[in-house]
Design a protein around this motif. Structure first.
Motif, mmCIF file in Angstrom:
data_model
loop_
_atom_site.group_PDB
_atom_site.id
_atom_site.type_symbol
_atom_site.label_atom_id
_atom_site.label_comp_id
_atom_site.label_asym_id
_atom_site.label_seq_id
_atom_site.Cartn_x
_atom_site.Cartn_y
_atom_site.Cartn_z
ATOM 1 N N LYS A 55 0.843 -1.207 0.000
ATOM 2 C CA LYS A 55 0.000 0.000 0.000
ATOM 3 C C LYS A 55 0.870 1.245 0.000
ATOM 4 C CE LYS A 55 -4.188 -1.781 2.175
ATOM 5 N NZ LYS A 55 -4.788 -2.096 3.494
ATOM 6 N N GLU A 56 1.955 1.181 0.733
ATOM 7 C CA GLU A 56 2.875 2.315 0.790
ATOM 8 C C GLU A 56 3.509 2.590 -0.576
ATOM 9 O OE1 GLU A 56 6.165 2.851 4.122
ATOM 10 O OE2 GLU A 56 4.059 2.769 4.740
ATOM 11 N N ILE A 57 3.815 1.525 -1.302
ATOM 12 C CA ILE A 57 4.390 1.695 -2.650
ATOM 13 C C ILE A 57 3.331 2.295 -3.578
ATOM 14 C CG2 ILE A 57 5.291 0.450 -4.666
ATOM 15 C CD1 ILE A 57 6.442 -1.601 -2.571
ATOM 16 N N GLY A 58 2.107 1.825 -3.458
ATOM 17 C CA GLY A 58 0.998 2.472 -4.147
ATOM 18 C C GLY A 58 0.595 1.884 -5.486
ATOM 19 N N GLY A 59 1.423 0.993 -6.048
ATOM 20 C CA GLY A 59 1.035 0.388 -7.320
ATOM 21 C C GLY A 59 2.255 0.048 -8.160
ATOM 22 N N CYS A 60 2.023 -0.615 -9.282
ATOM 23 C CA CYS A 60 3.136 -1.050 -10.139
ATOM 24 C C CYS A 60 2.618 -1.198 -11.572
ATOM 25 C CB CYS A 60 3.665 -2.385 -9.607
ATOM 26 S SG CYS A 60 5.071 -3.038 -10.518
ATOM 27 N N PRO A 61 3.258 -0.497 -12.536
ATOM 28 C CA PRO A 61 2.837 -0.656 -13.926
ATOM 29 C C PRO A 61 3.123 -2.080 -14.438
ATOM 30 C CG PRO A 61 4.236 1.286 -13.643
ATOM 31 C CD PRO A 61 4.350 0.476 -12.389
ATOM 32 N N THR A 62 2.375 -2.504 -15.410
ATOM 33 C CA THR A 62 2.572 -3.832 -16.009
ATOM 34 C C THR A 62 3.995 -3.952 -16.571
ATOM 35 O OG1 THR A 62 0.235 -3.824 -16.565
ATOM 36 C CG2 THR A 62 1.612 -5.471 -17.674
ATOM 37 N N GLY A 63 4.637 -5.064 -16.261
ATOM 38 C CA GLY A 63 6.000 -5.306 -16.747
ATOM 39 C C GLY A 63 7.085 -4.816 -15.808
ATOM 40 N N GLU A 64 6.699 -4.052 -14.789
ATOM 41 C CA GLU A 64 7.697 -3.566 -13.829
ATOM 42 C C GLU A 64 7.627 -4.365 -12.532
ATOM 43 O OE1 GLU A 64 7.903 0.715 -13.675
ATOM 44 O OE2 GLU A 64 7.567 0.841 -15.825
ATOM 45 N N ALA A 65 8.511 -4.046 -11.583
ATOM 46 C CA ALA A 65 8.587 -4.842 -10.361
ATOM 47 C C ALA A 65 8.890 -3.960 -9.160
ATOM 48 C CB ALA A 65 9.672 -5.912 -10.509
ATOM 49 N N GLN A 66 8.418 -4.390 -8.018
ATOM 50 C CA GLN A 66 8.657 -3.693 -6.751
ATOM 51 C C GLN A 66 9.040 -4.723 -5.701
ATOM 52 O OE1 GLN A 66 8.641 -0.525 -5.935
ATOM 53 N NE2 GLN A 66 7.739 0.435 -7.757
ATOM 54 N N ILE A 67 9.788 -4.308 -4.685
ATOM 55 C CA ILE A 67 10.244 -5.257 -3.667
ATOM 56 C C ILE A 67 9.692 -4.871 -2.299
ATOM 57 C CG2 ILE A 67 12.414 -4.019 -3.209
ATOM 58 C CD1 ILE A 67 13.742 -6.851 -3.064
ATOM 59 N N THR A 68 9.329 -5.889 -1.514
ATOM 60 C CA THR A 68 8.913 -5.644 -0.119
ATOM 61 C C THR A 68 9.539 -6.695 0.800
ATOM 62 O OG1 THR A 68 6.967 -7.108 -0.116
ATOM 63 C CG2 THR A 68 6.607 -4.825 -0.856
ATOM 64 N N ILE A 69 9.320 -6.457 2.080
ATOM 65 C CA ILE A 69 9.600 -7.481 3.088
ATOM 66 C C ILE A 69 8.781 -8.733 2.785
ATOM 67 C CG2 ILE A 69 10.155 -5.874 4.943
ATOM 68 C CD1 ILE A 69 7.150 -6.403 5.856
ATOM 69 N N ALA A 70 9.165 -9.821 3.459
ATOM 70 C CA ALA A 70 8.470 -11.095 3.222
ATOM 71 C C ALA A 70 7.592 -11.510 4.398
ATOM 72 C CB ALA A 70 9.479 -12.183 2.887
ATOM 73 N N GLY A 71 7.435 -10.649 5.394
ATOM 74 C CA GLY A 71 6.536 -10.966 6.503
ATOM 75 C C GLY A 71 6.838 -12.318 7.129
ATOM 76 N N ASN A 72 5.819 -13.154 7.215
ATOM 77 C CA ASN A 72 5.970 -14.477 7.844
ATOM 78 C C ASN A 72 6.477 -15.561 6.896
ATOM 79 O OD1 ASN A 72 4.786 -13.327 10.142
ATOM 80 N ND2 ASN A 72 2.728 -13.787 9.392
ATOM 81 N N LEU A 73 6.823 -15.173 5.679
ATOM 82 C CA LEU A 73 7.282 -16.189 4.718
ATOM 83 C C LEU A 73 8.721 -16.584 4.993
ATOM 84 C CD1 LEU A 73 5.878 -14.524 1.471
ATOM 85 C CD2 LEU A 73 4.967 -16.571 2.607
ATOM 86 N N PRO A 74 9.124 -17.785 4.569
ATOM 87 C CA PRO A 74 10.517 -18.206 4.776
ATOM 88 C C PRO A 74 11.512 -17.540 3.828
ATOM 89 C CG PRO A 74 9.232 -20.001 3.805
ATOM 90 C CD PRO A 74 8.272 -18.886 4.087
ATOM 91 N N SER A 75 11.041 -16.862 2.800
ATOM 92 C CA SER A 75 11.976 -16.158 1.919
ATOM 93 C C SER A 75 12.387 -14.846 2.580
ATOM 94 C CB SER A 75 11.326 -15.888 0.557
ATOM 95 O OG SER A 75 10.209 -15.035 0.705
ATOM 96 N N LYS A 76 13.451 -14.218 2.033
ATOM 97 C CA LYS A 76 13.910 -12.945 2.632
ATOM 98 C C LYS A 76 13.081 -11.767 2.150
ATOM 99 C CE LYS A 76 18.761 -14.317 3.067
ATOM 100 N NZ LYS A 76 19.985 -14.290 2.236
#
Ligand code: ADP
Length: 175
Positions: A55-76
């Protein structure tokens, strides 16, 4: 897990939310507010902190990418990318799908992430024909890792046995 020759590409059948890799990629939508399919699974397993970061990032155009924390997931980290909604193939869908893979890998590299797992972007709710989508996915990954040594492993994660077998056949044809 099978590594295709010396390609740094591996293939597994399973649930991407369970993987202990540096980054899992989410097949998100433009608003980054969660949805069905793999997107829903990631937000359910990862918890509300991922959604808040989106929500803080606010959105992402098609074909692009954004990174976040992984919360409770085992990935980083989670890399959220947006594949195209498939109409008829004449609306730049191949390039946009290619960009989604390539830009996710670029973002992983920029964040020193060495192992990354992809679901089959756009081939679920977004309707991209899987045979064509796999060729694009493999090409984008090969193009990236051919020019960059930073990524040590790229995992394609397929949820269904049918999709897994299509990836397996394509990878065995190439390598
Ligand atoms: P899109 O909207 O980009 O088409 P979907 O989430 O509908 O994305 O589908 C993408 C692929 O992700 C589909 O092949 C679907 O079977 C698969 N998928 C769904 N849940 C998971 C999961 N937990 N792990 C890996 N793949 C998943």
């Amino acid at each position: 897990m099978y590594m295709y020759k010396n390609t740094r590409i591996t293939l597994i059948k399973g649930d991407i939310t369970k993987l202990q890799v540096d980054a899992i990629v989410n097949a998100a939508n433009n608003r980054l507010l969660g949805g069905g399919g793999v997107d829903g699974a990631i937000h359910r397993a990862g918890g509300i902190d991922i959604l808040n970061a989106c929500k803080e990032i606010g959105g992402c155009p098609t074909g692009e990418a954004q990174i976040t924390i992984a919360g409770n997931l085992p990935s980083k980290k989670v890399i959220h990318t947006v594949g195209p909604i498939y109409k008829d193939g004449n609306n730049n869908e191949p390039q946009l799908l290619y960009n989604a893979y390539f830009n996710s890998l670029k973002l992983a590299e920029e964040n020193q992430l060495k192992t990354i797992a992809f679901p089959s972007i756009s081939t679920g709710i977004y309707g991209y024909p899987i045979e064509e989508a796999v060729d694009i996915a493999i090409k984008a990954v090969r193009d990236f890792i051919d020019t960059s040594s930073s990524i040590e492993e790229v995992v394609f994660v397929l949820f269904s046995v049918e999709d897994y077998e299509i990836y397996e056949r394509k990878l065995e044809m190439i390598f």
